[in-house]
Design a protein around this motif. Sequence first.
Motif, PDB file in Angstrom:
ATOM      1  N   LEU A   1       0.816  -1.217   0.000  1.00 45.92           N
ATOM      2  CA  LEU A   1       0.000   0.000   0.000  1.00 45.92           C
ATOM      3  C   LEU A   1       0.849   1.267   0.000  1.00 45.92           C
ATOM      4  O   LEU A   1       0.362   2.337   0.348  1.00 45.92           O
ATOM      5  CB  LEU A   1      -0.909  -0.002   1.232  1.00 45.92           C
ATOM      6  CG  LEU A   1      -1.790  -1.236   1.415  1.00 45.92           C
ATOM      7  CD1 LEU A   1      -2.475  -1.219   2.773  1.00 45.92           C
ATOM      8  CD2 LEU A   1      -2.808  -1.338   0.303  1.00 45.92           C
TER       9      LEU A   1
ATOM     10  N   ALA B   1      -3.365   6.029   7.873  1.00 44.20           N
ATOM     11  CA  ALA B   1      -2.564   4.804   7.933  1.00 44.20           C
ATOM     12  C   ALA B   1      -2.194   4.465   9.372  1.00 44.20           C
ATOM     13  O   ALA B   1      -2.242   3.294   9.778  1.00 44.20           O
ATOM     14  CB  ALA B   1      -1.302   4.956   7.087  1.00 44.20           C
TER      15      ALA B   1
ATOM     16  N   PRO C   1       2.215   3.916  -1.835  1.00 33.15           N
ATOM     17  CA  PRO C   1       1.818   5.288  -2.162  1.00 33.15           C
ATOM     18  C   PRO C   1       0.590   5.759  -1.378  1.00 33.15           C
ATOM     19  O   PRO C   1       0.503   6.912  -0.979  1.00 33.15           O
ATOM     20  CB  PRO C   1       1.499   5.235  -3.665  1.00 33.15           C
ATOM     21  CG  PRO C   1       2.170   4.002  -4.170  1.00 33.15           C
ATOM     22  CD  PRO C   1       2.248   3.057  -3.014  1.00 33.15           C
ATOM     23  N   LEU C   2      -0.335   4.864  -1.134  1.00 28.41           N
ATOM     24  CA  LEU C   2      -1.541   5.214  -0.376  1.00 28.41           C
ATOM     25  C   LEU C   2      -1.188   5.564   1.068  1.00 28.41           C
ATOM     26  O   LEU C   2      -1.710   6.537   1.624  1.00 28.41           O
ATOM     27  CB  LEU C   2      -2.534   4.046  -0.424  1.00 28.41           C
ATOM     28  CG  LEU C   2      -3.908   4.277   0.171  1.00 28.41           C
ATOM     29  CD1 LEU C   2      -4.631   5.406  -0.566  1.00 28.41           C
ATOM     30  CD2 LEU C   2      -4.731   3.011   0.100  1.00 28.41           C
ATOM     31  N   ILE C   3      -0.287   4.791   1.659  1.00 30.91           N
ATOM     32  CA  ILE C   3       0.143   5.034   3.041  1.00 30.91           C
ATOM     33  C   ILE C   3       0.860   6.378   3.136  1.00 30.91           C
ATOM     34  O   ILE C   3       0.611   7.167   4.047  1.00 30.91           O
ATOM     35  CB  ILE C   3       1.066   3.888   3.523  1.00 30.91           C
ATOM     36  CG1 ILE C   3       0.333   2.555   3.524  1.00 30.91           C
ATOM     37  CG2 ILE C   3       1.658   4.202   4.896  1.00 30.91           C
ATOM     38  CD1 ILE C   3      -0.888   2.480   4.380  1.00 30.91           C
ATOM     39  N   SER C   4       1.754   6.639   2.190  1.00 29.70           N
ATOM     40  CA  SER C   4       2.505   7.899   2.195  1.00 29.70           C
ATOM     41  C   SER C   4       1.597   9.112   2.018  1.00 29.70           C
ATOM     42  O   SER C   4       1.854  10.167   2.588  1.00 29.70           O
ATOM     43  CB  SER C   4       3.547   7.894   1.075  1.00 29.70           C
ATOM     44  OG  SER C   4       4.454   6.846   1.275  1.00 29.70           O
ATOM     45  N   ALA C   5       0.550   8.959   1.237  1.00 32.44           N
ATOM     46  CA  ALA C   5      -0.370  10.073   0.972  1.00 32.44           C
ATOM     47  C   ALA C   5      -1.293  10.371   2.148  1.00 32.44           C
ATOM     48  O   ALA C   5      -1.775  11.487   2.296  1.00 32.44           O
ATOM     49  CB  ALA C   5      -1.203   9.771  -0.274  1.00 32.44           C
ATOM     50  N   HIS C   6      -1.546   9.364   2.989  1.00 42.16           N
ATOM     51  CA  HIS C   6      -2.490   9.524   4.107  1.00 42.16           C
ATOM     52  C   HIS C   6      -1.893   8.973   5.400  1.00 42.16           C
ATOM     53  O   HIS C   6      -2.368   7.966   5.942  1.00 42.16           O
ATOM     54  CB  HIS C   6      -3.804   8.805   3.789  1.00 42.16           C
ATOM     55  CG  HIS C   6      -4.414   9.241   2.493  1.00 42.16           C
ATOM     56  ND1 HIS C   6      -5.079  10.437   2.364  1.00 42.16           N
ATOM     57  CD2 HIS C   6      -4.444   8.656   1.273  1.00 42.16           C
ATOM     58  CE1 HIS C   6      -5.498  10.566   1.117  1.00 42.16           C
ATOM     59  NE2 HIS C   6      -5.116   9.506   0.433  1.00 42.16           N
TER      60      HIS C   6
END
Length: 192
Positions: free
Chosen positions: A93, A104, A95-100
């Motif tokens: 996950l 996360a 990119p999703l984790i880094s963005a939120h």
Amino acid sequence: MRKITIIPIGCLLIAFGIDFFLMPLKVLDGGFIGIALISNYLFGVKVGVILLLCSLPVFLYTWFQDKSFFFHSLFGMIFLSYFVDLFDPYNPLGPLISAHPFAASVTGGTLIGIGFGILLKFDTSTGGIDLLAKLLAGKLKINVGILILIMDAVVVVTGGLLFSLDTFFLSVATITAGGLATSLCTSKYFSY
């Protein structure tokens, strides 16, 4: 037979929370997991190995207090240490984790808390702070989830002094979500 099924499920939830949600952001959890994460972030040591080493004194104490709890928790410690190191290289996950990062951290804490809550509900653990809390909760007359939250806070504050303010606040979100999830899983009564 139920415990044999519950132990790997709880340990998988905890490992997913750690590896997929906390470690990519360098966020901490509390207890022995937090100590292991700090060791990993600072020195590159495997989290599972540190978990095993930190849990040994608690297991010695448990041996004299409750032998059946000792054996079930031993399996939990072995499964968790194995799963955490097994899934460590994966970051599905990313990119999703880094963005939120906040979402996360809360999600990771919730998965960890549910994993611990499931284990504790079935009178087993992973041998870390949750085992110590389970043994002390009855004596102190405190809900085990709240006791874990207090112990976790000590580790996160210590880790917060070593890392950034962002890491500290995300770690606070993690242990809060984890403590609440554990409390909900282990509460015997709900009042509405």
